[in-house]
Write a protein that holds these residues in place. Structure first.
Motif, short mmCIF file in Angstrom:
data_model
loop_
_atom_site.label_atom_id
_atom_site.label_comp_id
_atom_site.label_asym_id
_atom_site.label_seq_id
_atom_site.Cartn_x
_atom_site.Cartn_y
_atom_site.Cartn_z
N PRO A 139 -11.98 9.20 5.61
CA PRO A 139 -10.84 8.30 5.47
C PRO A 139 -10.70 7.39 6.69
O PRO A 139 -10.85 7.85 7.83
N TYR A 141 -8.60 3.93 8.60
CA TYR A 141 -7.28 3.28 8.65
C TYR A 141 -7.16 2.42 9.91
O TYR A 141 -7.89 2.62 10.88
N GLU A 256 -9.32 -3.36 -4.05
CA GLU A 256 -9.98 -2.07 -4.28
C GLU A 256 -11.18 -2.29 -5.21
O GLU A 256 -11.05 -3.00 -6.23
N ARG A 275 -11.52 2.37 -1.77
CA ARG A 275 -10.41 2.65 -2.68
C ARG A 275 -9.29 3.22 -1.84
O ARG A 275 -9.52 3.83 -0.78
N TRP A 276 -8.07 2.99 -2.30
CA TRP A 276 -6.91 3.47 -1.56
C TRP A 276 -6.81 4.99 -1.64
O TRP A 276 -6.97 5.57 -2.71
N LEU A 277 -6.50 5.60 -0.51
CA LEU A 277 -6.16 7.03 -0.50
C LEU A 277 -4.64 7.17 -0.37
O LEU A 277 -4.02 7.98 -1.03
N ASP A 278 -4.07 6.36 0.52
CA ASP A 278 -2.63 6.41 0.77
C ASP A 278 -2.18 5.03 1.26
O ASP A 278 -2.39 4.69 2.43
N ARG A 279 -1.59 4.26 0.35
CA ARG A 279 -1.21 2.88 0.71
C ARG A 279 -0.18 2.86 1.83
O ARG A 279 -0.22 2.00 2.71
N ALA A 280 0.77 3.81 1.77
CA ALA A 280 1.84 3.82 2.78
C ALA A 280 1.25 4.04 4.18
O ALA A 280 1.70 3.42 5.15
N LYS A 281 0.26 4.87 4.26
CA LYS A 281 -0.36 5.14 5.58
C LYS A 281 -1.50 4.17 5.88
O LYS A 281 -2.10 4.22 6.95
N GLU A 283 -4.40 4.23 4.45
CA GLU A 283 -5.64 5.01 4.51
C GLU A 283 -6.54 4.71 3.31
O GLU A 283 -6.09 4.82 2.17
#
Ligand code: PYC
Length: 321
Positions: A139, A141, A256, A275-281, A283
């Motif tokens: 991951p 970021y 993505e 691909r997104w893992l966690d949009r808010a973070k 990541e």
């Protein structure tokens, strides 16, 4: 007379021009714990071994080493610790492509998927029938956007701090021409930027990446990547491209699943997606695709009588067994 040499079996490859020396046999025993612990032991107890493999007179500043070890994670088939002329790397994108191409050369992997344990997480590589390798990296970021640093002799330089398996400072906004004819100038610029980034709150950043548009059709960007030991990456840098994809995703500049073609300073290419893992973070799960070519199989000899047995500049002493 008995042969006093310690023998290390290696296989050399290059990925998009960047070399990887895979250590198959003769490496130190690091135990069987998590790779994050084993890399700590490698650093603290076997640094001369690292230097012997990649530094002159057997290697060069640009050589990246890969120590093949048993995995810790149950879902991985191989474990690897990457290192360079000055220390260890968290992950290495070109090195993972080189690892898989080398294992394929040895008949230890066939087309399909293989999971590899690293000190910073598991990665999944897919060997394609045409020899290309796609790496689903750890991951990635962006940690900080638009950081302004005062680089000695350059003034203010703005960039992003991002993780792609190693820490990067990514600079788009600069006055440099990213061209192979300017390697010395680019190295000097990136090194000054790194000093400033480290001094201004990001001591962990050890790679600097400069970006510019590429004149080549179908290529989204060209980069110049300066590695921790001041060698430049001949490949587009897998972990650096992962960090770039995380920044592009965070900025909404790439969708993505879209493909990003990243060119290196020597014109070699990787293709990347995320691909997104966690949009808010912020990541993302990046993938990097490229090719590697095996160019040597060999046995390195560590001769205790050789004053440069451990590499030029390394501490001398008895051969580690
Ligand atoms: O491909 O990730 C990479 C890499 C890191 C340092 C050199 N290459």
């Amino acid at each position: 007379m008995a042969d006093p040499c310690h023998r290390i079996r290696v296989i050399d490859s290059h990925t998009a021009g960047e070399p990887t020396r895979l250590v198959l046999e003769g490496g130190p025993d690091l135990g069987l714990g998590p790779l994050a612990e084993r890399v700590g032991r490698f650093r603290s107890q076997h640094d001369r071994f690292r230097s012997a493999i990649v530094n002159e007179p057997r290697g060069s500043d640009v050589m990246v080493g890969a120590l093949l070890v048993p995995p810790y994670r149950a879902d991985c088939q191989f474990g690897v610790i990457f290192f360079n002329n000055v220390g260890c790397l968290g992950m290495c994108g070109h090195g993972t492509i080189g690892l898989v191409a080398s294992l394929a050369h040895l008949g230890r992997v066939t087309p399909g998927r293989v999971r590899v344990d690293t000190p910073v997480g598991a990665v999944e590589a897919e060997l394609h029938r045409n020899g290309e390798v796609k790496v689903a990296n750890v991951p990635s970021y962006r940690r900080a956007q638009g950081v302004i640093v005062a680089a000695p002799g350059l003034g203010a330089v703005r960039g992003d701090v991002a993780w792609g398996g190693n820490w990067f400072f990514l600079v788009e906004d600069h006055d440099q021409v990213i061209d192979r004819s300017r390697l010395e100038e680019l190295t000097d610029y990136a090194w000054r930027v790194r000093q400033a980034v480290n001094a201004q709150g990001f001591p962990e950043v050890d790679h600097v990446e400069l970006f510019a548009p590429s004149p080549a059709t179908g290529v989204h960007s060209r980069n110049f990547v300066l590695c921790p030991g001041k060698a430049y990456d001949r490949s587009p840098c897998g972990t650096g491209t992962s960090a770039k994809l995380a920044c592009l995703a965070a900025d909404g500049k790439m969708a993505e699943g879209e493909e990003w073609v990243q060119e290196s300073i020597i014109g070699s290419r990787f293709r990347g997606t995320y691909r997104w893992l966690d949009r808010a973070k912020g990541e993302v799960a990046p993938t990097i695709t490229g090719s590697a070519f095996v160019n040597a199989e060999g046995v390195l000899l560590l001769n205790p009588r050789d004053p440069f047995c451990w590499g030029i500049g390394a501490a001398d002493g008895a051969v580690e067994r």
